[in-house]
Design an enzyme around this catalytic site. Structure first.
Site, PDB file in Angstrom:
ATOM      1  N   THR A 120      13.435  15.589 -13.122  1.00 25.28           N
ATOM      2  CA  THR A 120      12.668  15.576 -11.874  1.00 25.28           C
ATOM      3  C   THR A 120      13.347  14.621 -10.894  1.00 25.28           C
ATOM      4  O   THR A 120      13.526  13.441 -11.191  1.00 25.28           O
ATOM      5  CB  THR A 120      11.225  15.131 -12.155  1.00 25.28           C
ATOM      6  OG1 THR A 120      10.682  16.030 -13.124  1.00 25.28           O
ATOM      7  CG2 THR A 120      10.374  15.186 -10.895  1.00 25.28           C
ATOM      8  N   GLU A 148      11.273  21.689 -14.877  1.00 26.75           N
ATOM      9  CA  GLU A 148      10.527  22.054 -16.085  1.00 26.75           C
ATOM     10  C   GLU A 148       9.041  21.792 -15.881  1.00 26.75           C
ATOM     11  O   GLU A 148       8.652  20.855 -15.201  1.00 26.75           O
ATOM     12  CB  GLU A 148      11.073  21.308 -17.304  1.00 26.75           C
ATOM     13  CG  GLU A 148      11.016  19.796 -17.220  1.00 26.75           C
ATOM     14  CD  GLU A 148       9.717  19.248 -17.714  1.00 26.75           C
ATOM     15  OE1 GLU A 148       9.046  19.945 -18.483  1.00 26.75           O
ATOM     16  OE2 GLU A 148       9.374  18.119 -17.309  1.00 26.75           O
ATOM     17  N   LEU A 247      -9.755  19.826 -15.142  1.00 29.16           N
ATOM     18  CA  LEU A 247     -10.980  19.335 -14.510  1.00 29.16           C
ATOM     19  C   LEU A 247     -11.795  18.556 -15.527  1.00 29.16           C
ATOM     20  O   LEU A 247     -12.991  18.440 -15.399  1.00 29.16           O
ATOM     21  CB  LEU A 247     -11.810  20.520 -13.990  1.00 29.16           C
ATOM     22  CG  LEU A 247     -11.511  21.026 -12.585  1.00 29.16           C
ATOM     23  CD1 LEU A 247     -12.518  22.089 -12.178  1.00 29.16           C
ATOM     24  CD2 LEU A 247     -11.495  19.893 -11.553  1.00 29.16           C
ATOM     25  N   CYS A 257       5.037  11.551 -16.933  1.00 29.42           N
ATOM     26  CA  CYS A 257       5.311  12.414 -15.783  1.00 29.42           C
ATOM     27  C   CYS A 257       4.393  12.164 -14.597  1.00 29.42           C
ATOM     28  O   CYS A 257       4.870  11.836 -13.506  1.00 29.42           O
ATOM     29  CB  CYS A 257       5.202  13.872 -16.212  1.00 29.42           C
ATOM     30  SG  CYS A 257       6.241  14.233 -17.622  1.00 29.42           S
ATOM     31  N   LYS A 317      -2.193  11.160 -24.655  1.00 27.60           N
ATOM     32  CA  LYS A 317      -3.008  12.353 -24.931  1.00 27.60           C
ATOM     33  C   LYS A 317      -2.782  12.724 -26.385  1.00 27.60           C
ATOM     34  O   LYS A 317      -1.837  12.219 -27.007  1.00 27.60           O
ATOM     35  CB  LYS A 317      -2.642  13.505 -23.987  1.00 27.60           C
ATOM     36  CG  LYS A 317      -1.242  14.067 -24.207  1.00 27.60           C
ATOM     37  CD  LYS A 317      -1.035  15.310 -23.360  1.00 27.60           C
ATOM     38  CE  LYS A 317       0.302  15.970 -23.691  1.00 27.60           C
ATOM     39  NZ  LYS A 317       0.553  17.163 -22.908  1.00 27.60           N
TER      40      LYS A 317
HETATM   41  C1  UGA Z   1       2.664  17.172 -17.387  1.00 26.84           C
HETATM   42  C2  UGA Z   1       2.434  18.579 -16.807  1.00 26.84           C
HETATM   43  O1  UGA Z   1       1.213  19.128 -17.322  1.00 26.84           O
HETATM   44  C3  UGA Z   1       3.599  19.497 -17.136  1.00 26.84           C
HETATM   45  O2  UGA Z   1       3.420  20.765 -16.513  1.00 26.84           O
HETATM   46  C4  UGA Z   1       4.891  18.853 -16.641  1.00 26.84           C
HETATM   47  O3  UGA Z   1       6.027  19.653 -16.956  1.00 26.84           O
HETATM   48  C5  UGA Z   1       5.057  17.496 -17.282  1.00 26.84           C
HETATM   49  O4  UGA Z   1       3.933  16.677 -16.935  1.00 26.84           O
HETATM   50  C6  UGA Z   1       6.344  16.897 -16.776  1.00 26.84           C
HETATM   51  O5  UGA Z   1       6.466  16.647 -15.559  1.00 26.84           O
HETATM   52  O6  UGA Z   1       7.297  16.756 -17.562  1.00 26.84           O
HETATM   53  P1  UGA Z   1       2.309  15.994 -19.769  1.00 26.84           P
HETATM   54  O7  UGA Z   1       2.696  14.719 -19.104  1.00 26.84           O
HETATM   55  O8  UGA Z   1       2.909  16.328 -21.077  1.00 26.84           O
HETATM   56  O9  UGA Z   1       2.634  17.244 -18.800  1.00 26.84           O
HETATM   57  O10 UGA Z   1       0.743  15.909 -19.977  1.00 26.84           O
HETATM   58  P2  UGA Z   1      -0.571  16.706 -19.524  1.00 26.84           P
HETATM   59  O11 UGA Z   1      -1.039  17.570 -20.625  1.00 26.84           O
HETATM   60  O12 UGA Z   1      -0.382  17.341 -18.218  1.00 26.84           O
HETATM   61  O13 UGA Z   1      -1.606  15.485 -19.402  1.00 26.84           O
HETATM   62  C7  UGA Z   1      -1.366  14.411 -18.486  1.00 26.84           C
HETATM   63  C8  UGA Z   1      -2.497  13.422 -18.520  1.00 26.84           C
HETATM   64  O14 UGA Z   1      -3.656  13.953 -17.900  1.00 26.84           O
HETATM   65  C9  UGA Z   1      -2.944  13.000 -19.920  1.00 26.84           C
HETATM   66  O15 UGA Z   1      -3.124  11.596 -19.934  1.00 26.84           O
HETATM   67  C10 UGA Z   1      -4.264  13.725 -20.134  1.00 26.84           C
HETATM   68  O16 UGA Z   1      -5.109  13.051 -21.007  1.00 26.84           O
HETATM   69  C11 UGA Z   1      -4.805  13.747 -18.721  1.00 26.84           C
HETATM   70  N1  UGA Z   1      -5.773  14.839 -18.446  1.00 26.84           N
HETATM   71  C12 UGA Z   1      -5.363  16.129 -18.507  1.00 26.84           C
HETATM   72  C13 UGA Z   1      -7.076  14.525 -18.086  1.00 26.84           C
HETATM   73  O17 UGA Z   1      -7.465  13.342 -18.017  1.00 26.84           O
HETATM   74  N2  UGA Z   1      -7.945  15.549 -17.784  1.00 26.84           N
HETATM   75  C14 UGA Z   1      -7.571  16.847 -17.832  1.00 26.84           C
HETATM   76  O18 UGA Z   1      -8.399  17.721 -17.523  1.00 26.84           O
HETATM   77  C15 UGA Z   1      -6.254  17.148 -18.209  1.00 26.84           C
END
Ligand code: UGA
Length: 431
Positions: A120, A148, A247, A257, A317
Site C-alpha cells: 500500500t 491487495e 457494522l 492495515c 482480531k
Molecule cells: C483489512 C481489510 O479488511 C482488507 O480488505 C485489507 O486488504 C487489509 O486490511 C489490508 O489492507 O491489508 P485486516 O486488517 O486483516 O484486513 O482485518 P479486518 O478483518 O478488516 O479487521 C480490521 C479490524 O476491524 C479488526 O480489529 C476487527 O476486529 C475490526 N472490526 C471489523 C470491527 O471492530 N467491527 C467490524 O464489524 C469488523
C-alpha cells in the site's frame, strides 16, 4: 501462460501472494531480508499463522523457493511483485524506503517485463517509480499497481476468490500481463490508471474503518437511550444499500492495515492542502473507543488499584497471531496504569517482549485467567469463548464482572450464569 515471478517481502501479504501465484502455476521466488524467516521457510516452517497457507506452501514446494539474495530472486524473473511493508514515518507519511530498495534490485533483472506493486503506497508513487525505471533505462518494463484486499485469517480464500482484482497500469500491455497472471482466480478484473488504483486501496480501507467507527458511535448513543445496537445495526444493515458487513460495534479497529492506511490517507490529504474532517473523526472515535472500555469497567467496579483483571484475547482480531495495533495493547496499558494486575489469555498471540506486555501474567486457558479475577474483559472474539462453562467460571472469580468489548456473548445467558455483564451499545445485565 505461466511466468517466473519474484515476490519481494515474506510477510503476511508476500507469503500469501507467493503461495497463491505458485498455486496458479507460476514459478515463484520469495525474497526477504530476515535471515530467520527465510531459514524457517526453507526448512518447511511457516513463520506466521494464516489458515491454509502452510498447506499451500507445502503443496507448491517445487514451484516456490525462498531466498535472501535479491539478485538470485530477479535473475530469471519476468515479473517483480513488491509486497514489502510501508510503515508510517514520524510525520504519518508512508515509509517507502523498502519499496525503493526493490526498485534498485529490479534494475539488474535481465528478463523483466513488469514491476508490480502490491504494497500500500501513497497516490503518486507509481508515477515516481515509472520515472525511476525510465531513468534507469528500463522504459520497456511495464509498471503495474495491483493493490491487495485480502483480510488476515482468510487471506488465501480472499486471494483466490476476490470481490475484484484491481489493476492500474500506464499501458494496456502491462494491464493485460497482470490480468493474465491472475488466470484461475475467480473474480472480476477492473483495470484503470495507476493513481486511481492506488486510491482504491486507501479508500476501501478508510471506508471499512468509517463503517466501524460509525457503528461504534451509534453504539455509544444506544447506551444513553436504552436501544440495543445489535438489533439496530442488524436491521440497518439489512438495507442492501448499506450492507451488514463491518457494522459490528465493539472496542474498535486495529491491525496492520486500517490504522496505518487511515493515517496515510489523512497525511496524503493534508499534503495536498485538504483537511479530511470525516477521516479525522473516524480515527478519533476509534482511539476513544479503546480507552472507553476501561472507563466503563471502572464505572462498574470502581478504582482498579489492587484488583486483578483478566483480558481475554490479545490479537487485533480472531484467526490471526498478529498483535500489530491491537486494541488490547491500549487496554492493558490503561489497566496497568490504573494499578490493576493483568492476566491475559490468547490461543495464538506470542507475548511481546516490551511494555506493557512484560508486566502481565499469561494464562494457558480462559478458565485459568478468570480464576480469582475481580473482572474480565473480552478483547478479541475468539470462538473458544463460546465453549467456556461460564457458570462454573463465575464461581471461580473473586467478582463475576465481565466487560464484553466485542459483543461476543449473549447478555441474557451471562446474567443467568451470574455475571454483571457489560457490553457495547447494549444494556448492562445483572445476575
Ligand atoms: C483489512 C481489510 O479488511 C482488507 O480488505 C485489507 O486488504 C487489509 O486490511 C489490508 O489492507 O491489508 P485486516 O486488517 O486483516 O484486513 O482485518 P479486518 O478483518 O478488516 O479487521 C480490521 C479490524 O476491524 C479488526 O480489529 C476487527 O476486529 C475490526 N472490526 C471489523 C470491527 O471492530 N467491527 C467490524 O464489524 C469488523
Amino acid at each position: 501462460m505461466t511466468r517466473r515471478i519474484a515476490v519481494f517481502g515474506a510477510g503476511y501479504i508476500g507469503l500469501v501472494t507467493g503461495a497463491c501465484l505458485a498455486e496458479l502455476g507460476h514459478t515463484v521466488v520469495v525474497r526477504d531480508i530476515a535471515e530467520d524467516k527465510v531459514a524457517a521457510l526453507r526448512a518447511g516452517r511457516v513463520p506466521i499463522y494464516e489458515p491454509g497457507l502452510a498447506e499451500l506452501i507445502a503443496a507448491n514446494a517445487e514451484r516456490l523457493t525462498f531466498t535472501l539474495d535479491a539478485d538470485e530472486a530477479t535473475a530469471e524473473a519476468e515479473v517483480v511483485y513488491v509486497c514489502v511493508d510501508t510503515p508510517p514515518t514520524a510525520s504519518g507519511d508512508a515509509d517507502l524506503s523498502r519499496v525503493w530498495a526493490v526498485v534498485d534490485s529490479a534494475k539488474g533483472a535481465a528478463h523483466l517485463k513488469a514491476f508490480v506493486v502490491k504494497s500500500t503506497v501513497p497516490v503518486g508513487t507509481g508515477a515516481r517509480i515509472r520515472a525511476a525505471l525510465d531513468t534507469a533505462g528500463l522504459a520497456g518494463v511495464g509498471y503495474g499497481s495491483n493493490p491487495e484486499f485480502t483480510a488476515e485469517g482468510r487471506a488465501v480464500r480472499d486471494f483466490m476468490r476476490p470481490d475484484r482484482i484491481v489493476i492500474g497500469a500506464f499501458d494496456e500491455a502491462t494491464a493485460a500481463l497482470v490480468a493474465e497472471i491472475h488466470e484461475g482466480v475467480d473474480g472480476p478484473v477492473i483495470t484503470m490508471d495507476v493513481p486511481s488504483a492506488e486510491m482504491v486501496k486507501l479508500t476501501s480501507n478508510a471506508f471499512l474503518a468509517t463503517k466501524i467507527s460509525f457503528a461504534n458511535e451509534i453504539a455509544n448513543i444506544c447506551e444513553t437511550t436504552g436501544a440495543d445496537v445489535t438489533r439496530v445495526l442488524g436491521a440497518v444493515g439489512a438495507d442492501h444499500r448499506l450492507g451488514k458487513h463491518f457494522l459490528h460495534a465493539g472496542i474498535g479497529w486495529g491491525g496492520s492495515c486500517f490504522p496505518k492506511d487511515a493515517v496515510a490517507l489523512k497525511a496524503l490529504a493534508s499534503n495536498g492542502g485538504y483537511h479530511p474532517q470525516i477521516l479525522t473523526d473516524v480515527i478519533e472515535v476509534n482511539n476513544h473507543q479503546r480507552r472507553r472500555a476501561v472507563t466503563r469497567l471502572k464505572d462498574e467496579i470502581g478504582a482498579l488499584a489492587g484488583k486483578t483483571v483478566a483480558v481475554l484475547g490479545m490479537t487485533f482480531k480472531p484467526g490471526t497471531d498478529d498483535m500489530r495495533e491491537a486494541p488490547s495493547t491500549v487496554i492493558v496499558d490503561r489497566l496497568l496504569s490504573e494499578g490493576a494486575s493483568v492476566v491475559c489469555w490468547d490461543p495464538m498471540a506470542r507475548t511481546p517482549h516490551h511494555a506493557p506486555w512484560t508486566a502481565i501474567r499469561r494464562a494457558e486457558s480462559v478458565e485459568e485467567a478468570l480464576s480469582g479475577a475481580h473482572a474480565a474483559m473480552v478483547v478479541t472474539e475468539w470462538p473458544q469463548l463460546q465453549a467456556v462453562d461460564w457458570r462454573l467460571a463465575a464461581d471461580s472469580m473473586a467478582d463475576a464482572v465481565l466487560f464484553d468489548g466485542r459483543n461476543a456473548l449473549e447478555p441474557e445467558r451471562m446474567g443467568e450464569c451470574g455475571y454483571t455483564y457489560i457490553s457495547v451499545g447494549r444494556a448492562t445485565v445483572r445476575p
